[in-house]
Write a protein that holds these residues in place. Structure first.
Motif, PDB file in Angstrom:
ATOM      1  N   MET A 145      -7.966   9.713  -8.050  1.00  0.00           N
ATOM      2  CA  MET A 145      -8.156   8.342  -7.450  1.00  0.00           C
ATOM      3  C   MET A 145      -6.862   7.579  -7.330  1.00  0.00           C
ATOM      4  SD  MET A 145     -11.846   6.825  -7.341  1.00  0.00           S
ATOM      5  CE  MET A 145     -12.430   7.263  -9.078  1.00  0.00           C
ATOM      6  N   ARG A 146      -5.992   8.050  -8.191  1.00  0.00           N
ATOM      7  CA  ARG A 146      -4.775   7.409  -8.347  1.00  0.00           C
ATOM      8  C   ARG A 146      -3.758   7.558  -7.350  1.00  0.00           C
ATOM      9  NH1 ARG A 146      -1.678   5.347 -12.507  1.00  0.00           N
ATOM     10  NH2 ARG A 146      -2.666   6.361 -14.252  1.00  0.00           N
ATOM     11  N   LEU A 147      -4.086   8.849  -6.764  1.00  0.00           N
ATOM     12  CA  LEU A 147      -2.941   8.708  -5.295  1.00  0.00           C
ATOM     13  C   LEU A 147      -3.491   8.044  -4.330  1.00  0.00           C
ATOM     14  CD1 LEU A 147      -0.855  10.480  -3.901  1.00  0.00           C
ATOM     15  CD2 LEU A 147      -2.506  12.361  -3.387  1.00  0.00           C
ATOM     16  N   ALA A 148      -4.786   7.953  -4.265  1.00  0.00           N
ATOM     17  CA  ALA A 148      -5.397   7.101  -3.154  1.00  0.00           C
ATOM     18  C   ALA A 148      -4.849   5.671  -3.310  1.00  0.00           C
ATOM     19  CB  ALA A 148      -6.730   6.999  -2.990  1.00  0.00           C
ATOM     20  N   LEU A 149      -4.867   5.104  -4.640  1.00  0.00           N
ATOM     21  CA  LEU A 149      -4.332   3.960  -4.838  1.00  0.00           C
ATOM     22  C   LEU A 149      -2.837   3.748  -4.390  1.00  0.00           C
ATOM     23  CD1 LEU A 149      -5.000   1.010  -5.874  1.00  0.00           C
ATOM     24  CD2 LEU A 149      -4.430   1.586  -8.116  1.00  0.00           C
ATOM     25  N   ASP A 150      -2.127   4.795  -4.885  1.00  0.00           N
ATOM     26  CA  ASP A 150      -0.691   4.721  -4.587  1.00  0.00           C
ATOM     27  C   ASP A 150      -0.540   4.659  -2.835  1.00  0.00           C
ATOM     28  OD1 ASP A 150      -0.154   5.080  -7.228  1.00  0.00           O
ATOM     29  OD2 ASP A 150       0.426   7.032  -7.424  1.00  0.00           O
ATOM     30  N   VAL A 151      -1.228   5.108  -2.471  1.00  0.00           N
ATOM     31  CA  VAL A 151      -0.878   5.215  -0.635  1.00  0.00           C
ATOM     32  C   VAL A 151      -1.325   3.856  -0.328  1.00  0.00           C
ATOM     33  CG1 VAL A 151      -2.161   6.065   1.268  1.00  0.00           C
ATOM     34  CG2 VAL A 151      -1.630   7.598  -0.407  1.00  0.00           C
ATOM     35  N   VAL A 152      -2.456   3.276  -0.721  1.00  0.00           N
ATOM     36  CA  VAL A 152      -2.548   1.831  -0.444  1.00  0.00           C
ATOM     37  C   VAL A 152      -1.490   0.844  -0.828  1.00  0.00           C
ATOM     38  CG1 VAL A 152      -4.162  -0.055  -0.465  1.00  0.00           C
ATOM     39  CG2 VAL A 152      -5.033   2.203  -0.417  1.00  0.00           C
ATOM     40  N   MET A 153      -0.980   1.014  -2.084  1.00  0.00           N
ATOM     41  CA  MET A 153       0.098   0.100  -2.701  1.00  0.00           C
ATOM     42  C   MET A 153       1.180   0.328  -1.998  1.00  0.00           C
ATOM     43  SD  MET A 153      -2.033  -1.532  -4.346  1.00  0.00           S
ATOM     44  CE  MET A 153      -0.794  -2.831  -4.737  1.00  0.00           C
ATOM     45  N   ALA A 154       1.558   1.668  -1.544  1.00  0.00           N
ATOM     46  CA  ALA A 154       2.933   1.987  -0.811  1.00  0.00           C
ATOM     47  C   ALA A 154       2.777   1.299   0.574  1.00  0.00           C
ATOM     48  CB  ALA A 154       2.986   3.330  -0.690  1.00  0.00           C
ATOM     49  N   HIS A 155       1.516   1.264   1.257  1.00  0.00           N
ATOM     50  CA  HIS A 155       1.387   0.722   2.545  1.00  0.00           C
ATOM     51  C   HIS A 155       1.800  -0.900   2.316  1.00  0.00           C
ATOM     52  CE1 HIS A 155      -0.785  -0.944   6.014  1.00  0.00           C
ATOM     53  NE2 HIS A 155       0.065  -0.439   6.551  1.00  0.00           N
ATOM     54  N   ARG A 156       1.072  -1.364   1.199  1.00  0.00           N
ATOM     55  CA  ARG A 156       1.177  -2.867   1.081  1.00  0.00           C
ATOM     56  C   ARG A 156       2.646  -3.240   0.897  1.00  0.00           C
ATOM     57  NH1 ARG A 156      -3.280  -5.409   1.056  1.00  0.00           N
ATOM     58  NH2 ARG A 156      -2.470  -7.404  -0.027  1.00  0.00           N
TER      59      ARG A 156
ATOM     60  N   ALA B 248       5.470  -1.470   1.907  1.00  0.00           N
ATOM     61  CA  ALA B 248       5.981  -1.558   3.120  1.00  0.00           C
ATOM     62  C   ALA B 248       5.716  -2.442   4.361  1.00  0.00           C
ATOM     63  CB  ALA B 248       5.658   0.075   3.617  1.00  0.00           C
ATOM     64  N   ARG B 249       4.601  -3.048   4.329  1.00  0.00           N
ATOM     65  CA  ARG B 249       4.162  -4.189   5.177  1.00  0.00           C
ATOM     66  C   ARG B 249       4.461  -5.569   4.501  1.00  0.00           C
ATOM     67  NH1 ARG B 249       2.018  -4.468   9.914  1.00  0.00           N
ATOM     68  NH2 ARG B 249       0.370  -5.705   9.081  1.00  0.00           N
ATOM     69  N   GLY B 250       5.064  -5.540   3.272  1.00  0.00           N
ATOM     70  CA  GLY B 250       5.294  -6.957   2.762  1.00  0.00           C
ATOM     71  C   GLY B 250       4.052  -7.740   2.289  1.00  0.00           C
ATOM     72  N   LEU B 251       2.845  -7.032   1.978  1.00  0.00           N
ATOM     73  CA  LEU B 251       1.663  -7.758   1.836  1.00  0.00           C
ATOM     74  C   LEU B 251       1.568  -8.017   0.141  1.00  0.00           C
ATOM     75  CD1 LEU B 251      -0.781  -5.215   3.621  1.00  0.00           C
ATOM     76  CD2 LEU B 251       0.348  -7.479   4.452  1.00  0.00           C
ATOM     77  N   SER B 252       0.746  -9.067  -0.147  1.00  0.00           N
ATOM     78  CA  SER B 252       0.523  -9.420  -1.542  1.00  0.00           C
ATOM     79  C   SER B 252       0.299  -8.233  -2.466  1.00  0.00           C
ATOM     80  CB  SER B 252      -0.486 -10.285  -1.749  1.00  0.00           C
ATOM     81  OG  SER B 252      -0.777 -10.806  -2.860  1.00  0.00           O
TER      82      SER B 252
END
Length: 81
Positions: A1-12, A14-18
């Motif tokens: 599940m680490r890769l899944a979290l990495d994908v979500v965090m990378a998107h955050r 890239a989009r400048g999200l919190s």
């Protein structure tokens, strides 16, 4: 599940999200909760030979991560510097 979290965090990122601790913890919890729910609904006796819950968990977590990324697209960027 680490890769899944990495994908979500990378998107955050890239989009400048919190990226605050509470948000990261909530995202990790959401992924874990959704994966567990999906695995609970899985009937192992109907799975093909060679099926593993670990492989299923990895595939499910990536699908969940992509769904979360879609949800985040409507989230406004963080006001933090």
């Amino acid at each position: 599940m680490r890769l899944a979290l990495d994908v979500v965090m990378a998107h955050r990122i890239a989009r400048g999200l919190s990226l605050d601790r509470e948000r990261v913890t909530a995202v990790r919890g959401l992924i874990e909760e959704r994966v567990l729910l999906a695995l609970e609904e899985t009937d192992e006796s109907t799975m093909p030979p060679g099926w593993s819950w670990q492989g299923a968990a990895q595939s499910i977590s990536m699908a969940i991560a992509l769904a979360i990324v879609q949800e985040q697209k409507s989230e406004p960027p963080s006001a933090e510097p």
